[in-house]
Design a protein around this motif. Structure first.
Motif, short mmCIF file in Angstrom:
data_model
loop_
_atom_site.label_atom_id
_atom_site.label_comp_id
_atom_site.label_asym_id
_atom_site.label_seq_id
_atom_site.Cartn_x
_atom_site.Cartn_y
_atom_site.Cartn_z
N THR A 122 -5.77 3.07 -16.52
CA THR A 122 -5.45 2.11 -15.47
C THR A 122 -5.08 2.82 -14.17
OG1 THR A 122 -4.66 0.56 -17.16
CG2 THR A 122 -4.03 0.11 -14.89
N GLY A 123 -4.32 3.93 -14.27
CA GLY A 123 -3.94 4.67 -13.07
C GLY A 123 -5.13 5.16 -12.26
N PRO A 124 -6.06 5.90 -12.88
CA PRO A 124 -7.24 6.35 -12.13
C PRO A 124 -8.08 5.20 -11.59
CG PRO A 124 -6.97 7.67 -14.10
CD PRO A 124 -5.97 6.54 -14.20
N ALA A 125 -8.15 4.09 -12.33
CA ALA A 125 -8.91 2.94 -11.83
C ALA A 125 -8.32 2.43 -10.52
CB ALA A 125 -8.93 1.83 -12.88
N ILE A 126 -6.98 2.38 -10.46
CA ILE A 126 -6.31 1.92 -9.24
C ILE A 126 -6.52 2.91 -8.10
CG2 ILE A 126 -4.05 1.44 -8.21
CD1 ILE A 126 -3.16 0.50 -11.05
N VAL A 127 -6.37 4.19 -8.39
CA VAL A 127 -6.47 5.22 -7.35
C VAL A 127 -7.90 5.45 -6.89
CG1 VAL A 127 -6.11 7.68 -6.87
CG2 VAL A 127 -4.36 6.38 -8.10
N ASN A 128 -8.81 5.58 -7.85
CA ASN A 128 -10.18 5.97 -7.51
C ASN A 128 -11.10 4.80 -7.20
OD1 ASN A 128 -9.41 8.65 -8.07
ND2 ASN A 128 -9.97 8.45 -10.21
N GLU A 129 -10.82 3.64 -7.80
CA GLU A 129 -11.69 2.49 -7.62
C GLU A 129 -11.04 1.36 -6.83
OE1 GLU A 129 -14.78 2.53 -8.73
OE2 GLU A 129 -14.72 4.33 -9.98
N GLN A 130 -9.77 1.58 -6.40
CA GLN A 130 -9.03 0.55 -5.71
C GLN A 130 -8.97 -0.75 -6.52
OE1 GLN A 130 -11.58 2.36 -3.64
NE2 GLN A 130 -9.84 3.77 -3.74
N ALA A 131 -8.89 -0.60 -7.82
CA ALA A 131 -8.84 -1.76 -8.70
C ALA A 131 -7.48 -2.45 -8.59
CB ALA A 131 -9.08 -1.33 -10.15
N ALA A 177 4.99 4.56 -8.94
CA ALA A 177 5.38 3.64 -10.01
C ALA A 177 5.11 2.19 -9.60
CB ALA A 177 6.86 3.84 -10.35
N LYS A 178 5.39 1.85 -8.36
CA LYS A 178 5.23 0.46 -7.92
C LYS A 178 3.76 0.05 -7.86
CE LYS A 178 5.35 1.35 -2.91
NZ LYS A 178 3.95 0.91 -2.69
N ASP A 179 2.87 1.02 -7.71
CA ASP A 179 1.44 0.71 -7.67
C ASP A 179 0.84 0.60 -9.07
OD1 ASP A 179 1.31 0.58 -4.92
OD2 ASP A 179 0.77 2.69 -4.69
N LEU A 180 1.52 1.12 -10.08
CA LEU A 180 0.98 1.11 -11.43
C LEU A 180 1.67 0.08 -12.33
CD1 LEU A 180 -0.91 2.32 -13.55
CD2 LEU A 180 0.80 4.12 -13.94
N PHE A 181 2.98 -0.07 -12.19
CA PHE A 181 3.75 -0.92 -13.10
C PHE A 181 4.38 -2.12 -12.38
CE2 PHE A 181 4.13 3.41 -14.93
CZ PHE A 181 3.64 3.18 -16.20
#
Length: 365
Positions: free
Chosen positions: A114-123, A343-347
């Protein structure tokens, strides 16, 4: 049938290997490759309708809490007319892609996907809780061979590591512990721990809840194998696992629905960790019946995973919760594996906080 034959660690790459995620847009467009069979349903009244949960693997013991929540009617009592438990697998679509495509409302995954998806894909994704307080990754070796009990024991050994996502995790483990990889030999392997039995490698990257149990049922030189494990979570890489991943828009627009889901999940997993035998029976005889699972093995795995689900912190704060310290440890571990995220961007663990505020009796200690 042993899970050994189904290459169980291939799902480990899916769960934990950021490199295995691919482009989310492409995966979401494909949407296939999963077993869409569901658990049992109930026709009770509902305020939320149907809910689809993308599991991270085949229907085995790892989802005992979901089986209890379904079979005991916790989902129905929470307001769902039906909950579809969609099986994953080594050829399945990533939970993140299923959630992004809205083919699933909740996906069981890991911060390392989930972390890389948020960072790399702006998911636009968030993790709202975690089943496992500790990831089950380990190195497994044999007492009868050259056991690896500590990080220092790696020196001079042959270590079997699967290519792809597992390499990323092992690199993070080495970095977190300041390990010089030139002091031992890495041997590319598949997902069968028989290479430990044959002594082609001294240790093998595995799951605490699976391969050590399989090895303990085998023999070497006419004697039962005594597995030795070195857990990653207790040695520098405390990443959680089997996390609940959802869209940010679902949190914004359907908060009560997600809280109802979490309540049912807590009830289901409370039952599951309290009764390994019943958990195994549900996995073997009902939900995973087509997998031809072994009852005794599944019960042993249920007992092993309970130790990863229940901790002193969850006894105090409730299942699925994460302390601030554990959150920060996960953020640091992700950085060790090449993903920098806050943390706030992931959880977003505020939904769980509200569930326990409203239902303090769910904290059973």
């Amino acid at each position: 049938m042993s899970e050994l034959r189904r290459s169980p660690l291939s799902r480990r790459s899916l769960l934990f290997g950021a490199a295995g995620l691919g482009t989310l847009g492409t995966l979401a467009a494909c949407g296939g490759g999963t077993d869409s069979s569901t658990g049992s349903s109930s026709s009770g009244s509902s305020g939320f309708g149907e809910l689809t949960v993308q599991l991270s693997w085949i229907k085995n013991i790892e989802f005992a809490g979901e089986y209890f929540a379904d079979s005991k009617g916790y989902y129905t009592k929470a307001g769902f007319s039906k909950v579809n438990l969609v099986a994953g697998g080594s050829a399945g679509t990533a939970a993140e892609a299923m959630v992004l495509s809205k083919k699933a409302t909740v996906g069981l995954s890991s911060p390392t996907l989930t972390g890389p998806a948020i960072v790399n894909e702006q998911a636009p994704l968030k993790i709202i809780g975690t089943t496992f307080q500790k990831n089950p990754f380990c190195l497994v070796s044999m007492e009868q061979g050259k056991p690896v009990r500590t990080v220092a024991d790696l020196a001079g050994k042959r270590i079997g590591i699967q290519t792809g996502g597992n390499e990323t995790i092992f690199d993070g483990f080495c970095k977190a512990n300041g390990i010089d990889k030139s002091t031992f030999e890495i041997v590319p392997v598949q997902y069968d721990p028989s290479v430990v039995v044959s002594k082609d490698v001294d240790a093998f990257m595995a799951y605490l809840t699976n391969e050590p149990i399989l090895l303990a049922a085998r023999q070497v030189d006419g004697q039962p194998i005594v597995p030795v494990t070195l857990g990653f979570a207790d040695n520098g890489l405390p990443v959680v696992a089997e996390t609940f991943t959802v869209l940010q828009s679902t949190i914004d627009d359907q908060r009560d629905m997600l809280k109802a889901f979490l309540k049912a999940e807590i009830q289901g997993w409370t039952d599951a960790v309290a009764d390994a035998a019943a958990s195994a029976a549900l996995a073997v005889n009902t939900y995973g019946k087509d997998q031809k699972l072994d009852l005794a093995e599944q019960q042993k795995e249920a007992e092993a995973q309970a130790a990863l689900i229940v901790s002193d912190d969850t006894k105090k704060n409730g299942l699925f919760t994460m302390t601030d310290a554990l959150v920060e440890q996960n953020i640091k571990s992700l950085e060790e594996m090449g993903t920098t995220i806050s943390a706030k961007d992931l959880f977003d663990l505020s939904l769980l906080d509200e569930v326990y505020q409203d239902n303090p009796d769910l904290i059973t200690g």
